[in-house]
Scaffold this motif. Structure first.
Motif, PDB file in Angstrom:
ATOM      1  N   UNK A   1       8.075 -12.285 -10.768  1.00 42.02           N
ATOM      2  CA  UNK A   1       7.209 -11.909  -9.654  1.00 42.02           C
ATOM      3  C   UNK A   1       6.135 -10.926 -10.121  1.00 42.02           C
ATOM      4  N   UNK A   2       5.071 -10.858  -9.326  1.00 40.25           N
ATOM      5  CA  UNK A   2       4.039  -9.849  -9.543  1.00 40.25           C
ATOM      6  C   UNK A   2       4.050  -8.924  -8.329  1.00 40.25           C
ATOM      7  N   UNK A   3       4.161  -7.628  -8.594  1.00 38.09           N
ATOM      8  CA  UNK A   3       4.128  -6.647  -7.506  1.00 38.09           C
ATOM      9  C   UNK A   3       2.853  -5.822  -7.660  1.00 38.09           C
ATOM     10  N   UNK A   4       2.008  -5.836  -6.635  1.00 39.70           N
ATOM     11  CA  UNK A   4       0.793  -5.020  -6.655  1.00 39.70           C
ATOM     12  C   UNK A   4       1.058  -3.768  -5.829  1.00 39.70           C
ATOM     13  N   UNK A   5       0.965  -2.613  -6.475  1.00 47.82           N
ATOM     14  CA  UNK A   5       1.181  -1.334  -5.795  1.00 47.82           C
ATOM     15  C   UNK A   5      -0.178  -0.667  -5.631  1.00 47.82           C
ATOM     16  N   UNK A   6      -0.698  -0.691  -4.410  1.00 44.02           N
ATOM     17  CA  UNK A   6      -2.053  -0.216  -4.169  1.00 44.02           C
ATOM     18  C   UNK A   6      -2.028   1.261  -3.766  1.00 44.02           C
ATOM     19  N   UNK A   7      -3.041   1.993  -4.235  1.00 46.87           N
ATOM     20  CA  UNK A   7      -3.176   3.402  -3.823  1.00 46.87           C
ATOM     21  C   UNK A   7      -1.993   4.273  -4.213  1.00 46.87           C
ATOM     22  N   UNK A   8      -1.611   4.213  -5.459  1.00 45.11           N
ATOM     23  CA  UNK A   8      -0.521   5.087  -5.902  1.00 45.11           C
ATOM     24  C   UNK A   8      -1.048   6.517  -5.971  1.00 45.11           C
ATOM     25  N   UNK A   9      -0.211   7.471  -5.582  1.00 46.65           N
ATOM     26  CA  UNK A   9      -0.672   8.856  -5.544  1.00 46.65           C
ATOM     27  C   UNK A   9      -0.134   9.704  -6.675  1.00 46.65           C
ATOM     28  N   UNK A  10       1.047   9.376  -7.173  1.00 45.41           N
ATOM     29  CA  UNK A  10       1.643  10.224  -8.206  1.00 45.41           C
ATOM     30  C   UNK A  10       2.598   9.409  -9.066  1.00 45.41           C
TER      31      UNK A  10
ATOM     32  N   UNK B   1       0.856  -1.185   0.000  1.00 44.77           N
ATOM     33  CA  UNK B   1       0.000   0.000   0.000  1.00 44.77           C
ATOM     34  C   UNK B   1       0.894   1.237   0.000  1.00 44.77           C
ATOM     35  N   UNK B   2       0.697   2.101  -0.992  1.00 53.71           N
ATOM     36  CA  UNK B   2       1.541   3.297  -1.096  1.00 53.71           C
ATOM     37  C   UNK B   2       0.906   4.520  -0.418  1.00 53.71           C
ATOM     38  N   UNK B   3      -0.288   4.356   0.123  1.00 51.63           N
ATOM     39  CA  UNK B   3      -0.980   5.442   0.843  1.00 51.63           C
ATOM     40  C   UNK B   3      -0.966   6.745   0.039  1.00 51.63           C
ATOM     41  N   UNK B   4      -1.169   6.632  -1.259  1.00 50.44           N
ATOM     42  CA  UNK B   4      -1.051   7.797  -2.145  1.00 50.44           C
ATOM     43  C   UNK B   4      -2.019   8.918  -1.841  1.00 50.44           C
ATOM     44  N   UNK B   5      -3.156   8.600  -1.234  1.00 48.29           N
ATOM     45  CA  UNK B   5      -4.159   9.636  -0.964  1.00 48.29           C
ATOM     46  C   UNK B   5      -4.031  10.187   0.453  1.00 48.29           C
ATOM     47  N   UNK B   6      -3.119   9.646   1.231  1.00 47.68           N
ATOM     48  CA  UNK B   6      -3.014  10.101   2.622  1.00 47.68           C
ATOM     49  C   UNK B   6      -2.119  11.347   2.676  1.00 47.68           C
ATOM     50  N   UNK B   7      -2.163  12.100   3.776  1.00 46.39           N
ATOM     51  CA  UNK B   7      -1.315  13.304   3.867  1.00 46.39           C
ATOM     52  C   UNK B   7       0.172  12.959   3.802  1.00 46.39           C
ATOM     53  N   UNK B   8       0.528  11.754   4.204  1.00 42.40           N
ATOM     54  CA  UNK B   8       1.945  11.377   4.088  1.00 42.40           C
ATOM     55  C   UNK B   8       2.090  10.050   3.335  1.00 42.40           C
ATOM     56  N   UNK B   9       2.067  10.157   2.009  1.00 36.94           N
ATOM     57  CA  UNK B   9       2.201   8.945   1.191  1.00 36.94           C
ATOM     58  C   UNK B   9       3.573   8.298   1.387  1.00 36.94           C
ATOM     59  N   UNK B  10       3.662   7.003   1.097  1.00 34.00           N
ATOM     60  CA  UNK B  10       4.971   6.333   1.171  1.00 34.00           C
ATOM     61  C   UNK B  10       5.898   6.962   0.139  1.00 34.00           C
ATOM     62  N   UNK B  11       7.145   7.183   0.507  1.00 28.17           N
ATOM     63  CA  UNK B  11       8.089   7.671  -0.497  1.00 28.17           C
ATOM     64  C   UNK B  11       8.564   6.471  -1.315  1.00 28.17           C
TER      65      UNK B  11
ATOM     66  N   UNK C   1      10.409 -11.001 -16.957  1.00 26.05           N
ATOM     67  CA  UNK C   1       9.051 -11.538 -16.939  1.00 26.05           C
ATOM     68  C   UNK C   1       8.229 -11.077 -15.742  1.00 26.05           C
ATOM     69  N   UNK C   2       8.786 -10.195 -14.905  1.00 28.86           N
ATOM     70  CA  UNK C   2       8.014  -9.716 -13.763  1.00 28.86           C
ATOM     71  C   UNK C   2       7.025  -8.645 -14.203  1.00 28.86           C
ATOM     72  N   UNK C   3       5.969  -8.506 -13.416  1.00 29.05           N
ATOM     73  CA  UNK C   3       4.957  -7.511 -13.761  1.00 29.05           C
ATOM     74  C   UNK C   3       4.549  -6.709 -12.546  1.00 29.05           C
ATOM     75  N   UNK C   4       4.022  -5.516 -12.826  1.00 28.58           N
ATOM     76  CA  UNK C   4       3.549  -4.646 -11.753  1.00 28.58           C
ATOM     77  C   UNK C   4       2.107  -4.257 -12.064  1.00 28.58           C
ATOM     78  N   UNK C   5       1.276  -4.309 -11.032  1.00 30.20           N
ATOM     79  CA  UNK C   5      -0.120  -3.898 -11.170  1.00 30.20           C
ATOM     80  C   UNK C   5      -0.360  -2.769 -10.176  1.00 30.20           C
ATOM     81  N   UNK C   6      -0.831  -1.626 -10.700  1.00 30.78           N
ATOM     82  CA  UNK C   6      -1.004  -0.437  -9.852  1.00 30.78           C
ATOM     83  C   UNK C   6      -2.488  -0.119  -9.722  1.00 30.78           C
ATOM     84  N   UNK C   7      -2.925   0.317  -8.541  1.00 27.25           N
ATOM     85  CA  UNK C   7      -4.260   0.898  -8.435  1.00 27.25           C
ATOM     86  C   UNK C   7      -4.110   2.352  -8.010  1.00 27.25           C
ATOM     87  N   UNK C   8      -4.981   3.202  -8.542  1.00 26.85           N
ATOM     88  CA  UNK C   8      -4.894   4.626  -8.211  1.00 26.85           C
ATOM     89  C   UNK C   8      -6.233   5.297  -8.470  1.00 26.85           C
ATOM     90  N   UNK C   9      -6.566   6.291  -7.637  1.00 28.16           N
ATOM     91  CA  UNK C   9      -7.761   7.089  -7.930  1.00 28.16           C
ATOM     92  C   UNK C   9      -7.465   8.059  -9.066  1.00 28.16           C
TER      93      UNK C   9
END
Ligand SMILES: Nc1ncnc2c1ncn2[C@@H]1O[C@H](COP(=O)(O)OP(=O)(O)OP(=O)(O)O)[C@@H](O)[C@H]1O
Ligand SMILES: [Mg+2]
Length: 311
Positions: free
Chosen positions: A197-206, A148-158, A219-227
């Motif tokens: 590997x598959x990396x799911x990055x949830x709540x990306x902010x930017x 979880x990248x906490x993209x929408x929170x006041x202090x997103x993960x760097x 062959x690795x993949x990344x799946x991102x979710x973002x508003x």
């Protein structure tokens, strides 16, 4: 073991080959455990090139003699684990098909495949990504990682913090994690290139937050979710998540209400699904409101709808 030392020394296979005089092919075979008992001269040259001393050198030489330089990577428990599935997951067949296609997608040379799911809050992005990751897990023998990248929170993960967590989950010891983002991203990409590997990055902010977390080739993949649309991210495959269909929305409500829905004639649930704009989060909340209202009414015996309604 060899790969670990090589990474710690920040050397590519080719650079180590050049410094040690051992061919890149032999090194690659050794890293993959395909070379049984290399010559003592080769091992000494490698230990010198890697600047190994003392116990580390002795252990390296002994393992090399037995042909055991291969990395036996084990995933540390409890880091970046995929959350559990919701048990009443409903619909989203077309979106799940999109995810499967993503896994079999051809990417441009040198670019790993990245999927991006966007949509408003409560639309079901995280739920869908988790579901897809569980379904697709067999395609990723190197593991599935969730952050979880906490993209929408006041202090997103760097990006630097996110990389540190991912590297630790990928088995890199704390003391081998580089200080700077660029170094971390480079080790991360090389691990993703070597494993599947598959990396799911949830709540990306930017865009800035996720860019260093994208794979290079391999062959690795990344799946991102973002508003947000993250329109500046180039070369990603996009899925804009929308409301459930009316039938799916009604099915979700029926699932949440369980037995209580059995007495329903169908139309009330249809209407409720419409009121919730067929959004999963709104559906859950609205059902809770209805159940609470029914509870409040129950003691006075005012409502037949309240009878038998409990959480
Ligand atoms: N397909 C689905 N079937 C059943 N429940 C769902 C489905 N999609 C979402 N939900 C439920 O709806 C709620 C919100 O979903 P989710 O957290 O995935 O939304 P989101 O789009 O990630 O929201 P946010 O932008 O706030 O992160 C959760 O309670 C989840 O269980
Ligand atoms: Mg979410």
């Amino acid at each position: 073991m060899l790969r670990g030392h090589r990474r710690a020394a920040r050397l590519t296979l080719e650079q180590l080959a050049e410094v040690s005089g051992v061919s890149a092919r032999t090194l690659s075979d050794m890293e993959r455990g395909r070379s049984k008992g290399p010559q003592h001269r080769t091992v000494t040259a490698l230990a010198d090139a890697l600047a190994l001393e003392g116990d580390a050198r002795q252990q390296f030489v002994e393992l090399a003699r037995d042909g055991r330089l291969r990395d036996h990577w084990r995933r540390p428990a409890g880091l970046c684990e995929l959350p559990r599935l919701v048990d009443d997951f409903t619909g989203r067949a077309a979106e799940l098909a999109w995810m499967s296609e993503l896994v079999y997608a051809e990417s441009a040379p040198g670019v790993g495949v990245v999927g991006l799911i966007t949509g408003s809050g409560g639309m079901g992005k995280t739920t869908l990504a988790i579901r897809a990751a569980h379904v697709l897990r067999p395609n990723f023998p190197g593991g599935v990682f969730f952050l979880d990248l906490y993209g929408m929170s006041p202090s997103p993960a760097t990006a630097a913090d996110a990389l540190r967590l991912l590297l630790r989950a990928l088995g890199v010891a704390d003391e081998q994690i580089p200080e700077d983002v660029v170094g971390r991203a480079s080790v991360y990409r090389s691990l993703l290139r070597d494993r599947q590997v598959l990396v799911v990055l949830d709540n990306a902010g930017s865009e800035e937050q996720v860019r260093p977390l994208l794979p290079g080739d391999g062959a690795s993949q990344v799946l991102i979710t973002a508003r947000r649309l993250l329109a500046g991210l180039e070369g990603v495959r996009r899925l804009g998540l929308e409301s459930l269909s009316l039938a799916e929305g009604t099915q979700l409500l029926a699932g949440i209400l369980g037995q209580r829905a059995a007495a329903d004639q169908g139309s009330a649930l249809n209407q409720l699904a419409g009121l919730c704009e067929r959004m999963p989060l709104a559906s859950r909340n609205r059902v809770l409101d209805v159940v609470r209202a029914a509870r409040r009414l129950r003691p006075t015996g005012l409502s037949a709808a309240g009878r038998g309604a409990g959480p």
